[in-house]
Write a protein that holds these residues in place. Structure first.
Motif, PDB file in Angstrom:
ATOM      1  N   ILE A 139       0.837  -1.211   0.000  1.00 24.14           N
ATOM      2  CA  ILE A 139       0.000   0.000   0.000  1.00 24.14           C
ATOM      3  C   ILE A 139       0.867   1.255   0.000  1.00 24.14           C
ATOM      4  N   LEU A 140       1.858   1.297   0.880  1.00 23.28           N
ATOM      5  CA  LEU A 140       2.654   2.513   1.040  1.00 23.28           C
ATOM      6  C   LEU A 140       3.586   2.755  -0.144  1.00 23.28           C
ATOM      7  N   ARG A 141       3.904   1.701  -0.902  1.00 28.09           N
ATOM      8  CA  ARG A 141       4.713   1.907  -2.110  1.00 28.09           C
ATOM      9  C   ARG A 141       3.946   2.707  -3.159  1.00 28.09           C
ATOM     10  N   HIS A 142       2.610   2.672  -3.115  1.00 28.64           N
ATOM     11  CA  HIS A 142       1.792   3.380  -4.101  1.00 28.64           C
ATOM     12  C   HIS A 142       1.517   4.825  -3.687  1.00 28.64           C
ATOM     13  N   ASN A 143       1.963   5.222  -2.524  1.00 27.55           N
ATOM     14  CA  ASN A 143       1.594   6.529  -1.981  1.00 27.55           C
ATOM     15  C   ASN A 143       2.090   7.670  -2.875  1.00 27.55           C
ATOM     16  N   ARG A 144       1.199   8.637  -3.138  1.00 28.46           N
ATOM     17  CA  ARG A 144       1.554   9.813  -3.917  1.00 28.46           C
ATOM     18  C   ARG A 144       1.042  11.064  -3.222  1.00 28.46           C
ATOM     19  N   ALA A 145       1.834  12.144  -3.312  1.00 29.19           N
ATOM     20  CA  ALA A 145       1.427  13.407  -2.692  1.00 29.19           C
ATOM     21  C   ALA A 145       0.151  13.920  -3.339  1.00 29.19           C
ATOM     22  N   GLY A 146      -0.784  14.373  -2.518  1.00 32.15           N
ATOM     23  CA  GLY A 146      -2.007  15.003  -3.007  1.00 32.15           C
ATOM     24  C   GLY A 146      -3.081  14.048  -3.463  1.00 32.15           C
ATOM     25  N   ALA A 147      -2.788  12.751  -3.462  1.00 34.62           N
ATOM     26  CA  ALA A 147      -3.771  11.774  -3.954  1.00 34.62           C
ATOM     27  C   ALA A 147      -4.445  11.072  -2.779  1.00 34.62           C
ATOM     28  N   ILE A 148      -5.749  10.770  -2.972  1.00 34.62           N
ATOM     29  CA  ILE A 148      -6.479   9.926  -2.024  1.00 34.62           C
ATOM     30  C   ILE A 148      -6.609   8.563  -2.676  1.00 34.62           C
ATOM     31  N   GLN A 149      -6.113   7.522  -1.986  1.00 31.83           N
ATOM     32  CA  GLN A 149      -6.042   6.188  -2.577  1.00 31.83           C
ATOM     33  C   GLN A 149      -6.740   5.187  -1.665  1.00 31.83           C
ATOM     34  N   VAL A 150      -7.634   4.410  -2.243  1.00 33.03           N
ATOM     35  CA  VAL A 150      -8.428   3.437  -1.490  1.00 33.03           C
ATOM     36  C   VAL A 150      -7.963   2.029  -1.865  1.00 33.03           C
ATOM     37  N   PHE A 151      -7.649   1.217  -0.849  1.00 35.80           N
ATOM     38  CA  PHE A 151      -7.224  -0.171  -1.042  1.00 35.80           C
ATOM     39  C   PHE A 151      -8.185  -1.058  -0.241  1.00 35.80           C
ATOM     40  N   TYR A 152      -8.526  -2.215  -0.818  1.00 36.70           N
ATOM     41  CA  TYR A 152      -9.455  -3.083  -0.100  1.00 36.70           C
ATOM     42  C   TYR A 152      -9.185  -4.539  -0.465  1.00 36.70           C
ATOM     43  N   SER A 153      -9.517  -5.400   0.464  1.00 39.14           N
ATOM     44  CA  SER A 153      -9.460  -6.848   0.212  1.00 39.14           C
ATOM     45  C   SER A 153     -10.553  -7.509   1.030  1.00 39.14           C
ATOM     46  N   THR A 154     -11.013  -8.667   0.551  1.00 41.25           N
ATOM     47  CA  THR A 154     -12.083  -9.379   1.239  1.00 41.25           C
ATOM     48  C   THR A 154     -11.684 -10.836   1.412  1.00 41.25           C
ATOM     49  N   GLN A 155     -11.757 -11.311   2.656  1.00 40.43           N
ATOM     50  CA  GLN A 155     -11.487 -12.716   2.908  1.00 40.43           C
ATOM     51  C   GLN A 155     -12.092 -13.095   4.261  1.00 40.43           C
ATOM     52  N   LYS A 156     -12.543 -14.362   4.332  1.00 43.44           N
ATOM     53  CA  LYS A 156     -13.109 -14.915   5.569  1.00 43.44           C
ATOM     54  C   LYS A 156     -14.235 -14.048   6.123  1.00 43.44           C
ATOM     55  N   ASP A 168      -4.500   9.192   2.705  1.00 45.21           N
ATOM     56  CA  ASP A 168      -4.988  10.532   2.391  1.00 45.21           C
ATOM     57  C   ASP A 168      -3.914  11.345   1.673  1.00 45.21           C
ATOM     58  N   GLU A 169      -4.240  12.596   1.380  1.00 43.69           N
ATOM     59  CA  GLU A 169      -3.380  13.435   0.540  1.00 43.69           C
ATOM     60  C   GLU A 169      -2.022  13.726   1.191  1.00 43.69           C
ATOM     61  N   HIS A 170      -1.890  13.514   2.514  1.00 47.82           N
ATOM     62  CA  HIS A 170      -0.632  13.767   3.215  1.00 47.82           C
ATOM     63  C   HIS A 170       0.096  12.488   3.611  1.00 47.82           C
TER      64      HIS A 170
END
Length: 950
Positions: free
Chosen positions: A748-765, A774-776
């Motif tokens: 997740i943190l490798r994808h981090n970019r300044a000013g961008a809001i990024q949503v990550f999700y997974s579903t199991q069990k 968030d942007e910061h």
């Protein structure tokens, strides 16, 4: 002895011609002395210099282009010089041309050259005086030619330094910038006095100072104007470098700094000059300049080369001064300085030379000093002195340098009234002195500033001994010193760690790979193989006989690390220790920083060597996890301060005492370099954070309050809590490559970019894990019941877009709001690949709306504190006010939502939008704060929903 020039009836043209002839004769004699000291090729270099600045020829040394300024007035090469030129270039032909203008006004040699102190290893300092009308391009071509001739001199074993001089600028105090060879503005008058006393005219215009009688020195400027006005001399025949009528007292402070700086590398020459400066300071303001004594002798007709030798005159004045102060020890040091500077060996019989005038002068002097043969034998064997005698001499030299420096600075501060010296130059000199002379724990000090050539010892002994403070330390002894002998012998050096004592020995050329090193006691933790592995590493890191002077420009910046070397677990096998305490060693968990089932760190000690851009080598000793992190922060601080354009130095790690030593060293080396890259400009910069696991704990390394530091984090949940803290600006977090590998956080943190809001999700069990950056760079985490991907994406997109829209509407009119509307949130689905590593696959949210039956739930409030701010919960068209319902608000809303659901299903309640206004409003709150607020509110609603279940 020639007839004195009489000034009873004033000076005339004939007297001036006589004076000029005498000065030129003295200079010719000095040039003959110089020639006798040089090899044939070196003599050719000196003889050809005027020709090379008189013409441009592409096949002769120093050619820098046909446009390079040339031409020396009143110069015609001799046939001998032309033959030398043709030896270098067969195609060379000299064609005499009439020149309208001569761009090279004069060439002078200066310094010890031609004196009793001149030796085959002496520098050639050359003043190259040029036409002041040269433009910047012409001056650069002249500098280029000078650099090429310096390189040619180096091929002939001559250390040549050209000083490009504009005489009018020099006279007015506009000097070259401070450098390793130029004293800058620190001592212009003292430099001028040395030039008048030691300068030798090679070609061109002579100094008009020659023509000013000693009686008129105090009236120099008016007298020179009179000579020009009455046409006694032609201004085009001479150069006016200025007078010694008055010297600012601050210059003695500058001279003290400069001479002490030079004394670090050439103490014997420098101490004589410092003593002379002291003598001048004592006579201030009526200073009896040595150059004036030289001039007086020439005017009187007594221009014996031996009597007027600049170094003999300097010694005699120093002797008078020190005898007047009754400082016998300092006088003996001054005598040693003159003797060593001359490189004569009076205790050894020499073949009788026809004109060995240096030896004869020194024999007369030493007899007058009362030196006996035994003392001469000791001094003549200086190149074979061993470490104890060298250290005594070094301490004596440093003591006298420092004492003379204090005398001159105290004098200058007592009388100073103006700032005549560039404070930046004094600061640079002060930094150089600090690095060379300041003693600090762990700093490798130099003990041989040109005292002897060979300090290597055949045998030394190293003892690992308990100290009074119940700590262990290393003690170095010369020769074979066993344990009983060590009790009655003073060690040469003591250090807390082995690498410090070995680095001290290696850098001071005390030991090499052939030295026999005996270790005591027998149960010493260090094996010979490990000892010589460390020595081999030091030998590769600091090759013998390879020294690099520190450019002055580097002293303008804080010291930065040029290299960082780590020696791990010296004398310690952490695997043996783990086995001894019964910890399991057979495991698939192979990270040396969290090894085995016990999650143990295999790094117990760190010995850190850092070489700085100021020329220092610093050794620090660290223990355990805290020590590892402290050494890492030190490396970051030293590697990233100073010139930001420089690429930080890489760290290297070594471990020679364990079956897992290689993997441990590689792990630590990678950690150091990864963290350095993270905080460097090529990474994510100083605003970054780095998360590292060591043993069972995590540590966050960050840059805060102008320093690097770290703090511990216990457990995965606290990691999430720390990562979710709101940030004022973008602060990306990098997770170490072997830490938290079983979680999606590194991905997740490798994808981090300044000013961008990024949503990550997974579903199991049956659970959906939701992460939002968030942007910061703050990370929000929420665990919820398994949600349909379609509804999850639409719901999150709707909430985040609504938040961005409200944020854009709340901005002041002078700030662009379109950015919030264009920067749509990014969505990623988390899954594992075949290797079990997490990967993030981009997802595009559905474009169609939620069904009409979907019940929206909005919050309208004046702030984020629901206990203080009145608020409304809006369910479809129905409003529920905190003022109306009070503590029953959440139960009432939950009941209303439950009643609206088909079958009264009690699945979780989620907020669809927030509308915050007033003080502490949404535009000043970050996304992470709003998400946390949303999560808390949903928690209250779902708690109320649970209570409603039958």
């Amino acid at each position: 002895m020639a007839e004195a020039v009489s000034l009873k009836d004033g000076i005339g043209r004939q007297d001036l011609r006589t004076v000029r002839r005498r000065f030129l004769g003295l200079h010719r004699e000095r040039l003959r002395v110089i020639a006798r000291e040089l090899t044939p090729n070196q003599r050719a270099f000196v003889d050809l210099l005027p020709l090379l600045f008189h013409i441009n020829h592409p096949t002769l040394p120093g050619f820098a282009g046909s446009d390079t300024p040339i031409g020396i007035p009143d110069y015609t090469p001799t046939q001998a010089v032309l033959r030398l030129a043709r030896k270098l270039s067969r195609s060379f032909e000299y064609k005499k041309r009439a020149r309208r203008r001569f761009y090279i006004q004069a060439l002078y040699l200066m310094g010890s050259i031609g004196s009793i102190a001149h030796t085959s290893g002496s520098d050639f300092d050359i003043w190259l005086c040029h036409d002041p009308e040269l433009d910047s391009t012409e001056r650069e071509l002249l500098r280029l030619k000078a650099r090429k001739l310096e390189a040619w001199g180096k091929e002939l074993n001559l250390e040549v330094h050209f000083f490009i001089m504009e005489v009018d600028a020099f006279r007015n105090g506009k000097l070259d910038a401070l450098s390793h060879e130029s004293s800058g503005t620190t001592q212009p008058h003292l430099l001028l006095e040395e030039f008048y006393r030691t300068g030798v005219l090679l070609a061109g215009r002579y100094p008009v100072w020659w023509m000013v009688p000693p009686e008129e020195e105090g009236n120099y400027t008016q007298y020179v104007e009179m000579l020009f006005h009455k046409r006694f001399i032609d201004p085009l025949d001479c150069l006016d470098f200025g007078s010694l009528e008055s010297i600012p007292v601050e210059e003695f402070l500058g001279a003290a700094h400069w001479q002490l700086f030079k004394g670090i590398e050439s103490p014997y020459k420098t101490i004589l000059k410092l003593f002379l400066t002291e003598a001048y300071a004592r006579d201030y303001p009526d200073i009896r300049w040595l150059c004036q004594e030289t001039k007086r002798a020439i005017y009187d007709g007594d221009f014996d080369l031996r009597k007027l030798d600049p170094y003999v005159l300097m010694y005699q004045r120093v002797e008078q001064y020190l005898q007047g102060r009754n400082e016998k020890d300092r006088l003996e040091l001054a005598r040693r300085c003159l003797y060593f500077k001359s490189e004569q060996t009076l205790s050894q019989d020499q073949p009788q030379l026809r004109d060995d005038w240096k030896r004869e002068v020194l024999e007369v002097l030493t007899r007058g000093w009362g030196w006996r043969r035994g003392e001469l034998v000791n001094l003549d064997s200086r190149q074979n002195w061993k470490i104890d005698q060298v250290m005594d001499e070094r301490n004596s030299l440093v003591r006298e340098l420092s004492y003379s420096y204090r005398l001159l600075t105290d004098f200058a501060r007592e009388y100073a009234s103006t700032d005549a010296i560039d404070p930046e130059e004094l600061s640079l000199l002060g930094r150089k002195l600090y690095t060379a002379l300041e003693k600090r724990p762990g700093k490798i000090d130099s003990i041989n500033p040109g005292i002897t050539r060979n300090l290597y010892e055949e045998r030394v002994s190293l003892h690992y001994t308990r100290t009074r403070g119940d700590q262990y330390a290393w003690f170095l002894y010369l020769g074979e010193v066993n344990e009983s002998a060590a009790r009655v012998t003073s060690p040469l050096k003591t250090a807390a760690c082995l690498s410090e004592i070995l680095a001290w020995c290696h850098l001071n050329r005390l030991i090499n790979l052939n030295t026999i090193i005996t270790l005591y006691p027998k149960e010493n933790p260090i094996r010979q193989e490990e000892l010589f592995a460390i020595l081999g590493t030091l030998n590769n890191l600091y090759p013998p006989h390879e020294t690099h002077p520190v450019p002055m420009a580097q002293l303008k910046q804080p010291p930065r690390a040029l290299s960082c070397t780590l020696f791990l677990n010296t004398g310690i096998d952490p695997m043996a220790h783990l086995a001894k305490v019964g910890k399991q060693l057979t495991t698939e968990r192979s990270d040396p920083l969290s090894f085995g089932s016990a999650h143990s760190s295999l790094v117990e000690t760190i010995e850190q060597l850092i070489t700085t851009s100021w020329g220092e080598t610093l050794v620090t000793y660290h223990q355990g996890t805290r020590g590892l992190l402290e050494s890492l922060c030190l490396y970051l601080r030293m590697g990233l301060q100073g010139d930001v354009g420089q690429h930080p130095a890489s760290a290297t790690a070594h471990c020679f005492n364990s079956v897992r030593g290689g993997s441990t060293a590689r792990r630590v080396e990678k950690l150091f370099n990864d963290v350095m890259h993270c905080f460097s400009e090529s990474g994510t910069g100083l605003n970054s954070r780095y998360l590292q696991q060591i043993e069972d704990d995590f540590y966050l390394i960050h840059y805060q309050n102008d320093k690097f530091s770290y703090f511990p984090i216990t457990g995965d949940q606290e990691v999430l809590d720390i990562l979710s803290e709101p940030q004022r600006s973008f602060r990306p977090t990098t997770i170490d490559s072997l830490s938290l590998a079983s979680t999606p956080l590194p991905c997740i943190l490798r994808h981090n970019r300044a000013g961008a809001i990024q949503v990550f999700y997974s579903t199991q069990k049956g659970q959906t894990e939701l992460y939002i950056l968030d942007e910061h760079g703050a990370l929000f985490h929420q665990q919820m019941q398994e949600a349909d991907e379609h509804y999850l994406l639409v719901q999150q997109q709707r909430f985040l877009k609504g938040m961005l829209l409200l944020r854009s509407l709340s901005l002041p009119s002078d700030q662009p709001s379109h950015r919030y509307l264009l920067d749509a949130p990014e969505f990623y689905h988390l899954s594992r690949n075949r290797n079990g590593d997490y990967v993030a696959e981009p997802r595009t949210p559905p474009r169609h709306r939620l069904p009409d039956s979907y019940m929206e739930l909005r919050l309208i409030s004046e702030g984020l504190d629901l206990n203080q701010s009145p608020h409304l919960l809006v369910c479809g068209d129905r409003e529920f006010s905190s003022l109306e319902y009070g503590p029953e608000l959440y139960g009432t809303v939950a009941q209303h939502l439950l009643d609206q659901r088909i079958g009264h299903k009690a699945y979780p309640i989620y907020l669809t939008s927030l509308e915050i206004s007033g003080i502490g409003s949404e535009e000043s709150a970050t996304t992470i704060q709003l998400l946390k607020f949303k999560k808390r509110l949903e928690g209250r609603l779902n708690q109320a929903l649970i209570k409603l279940k039958p």
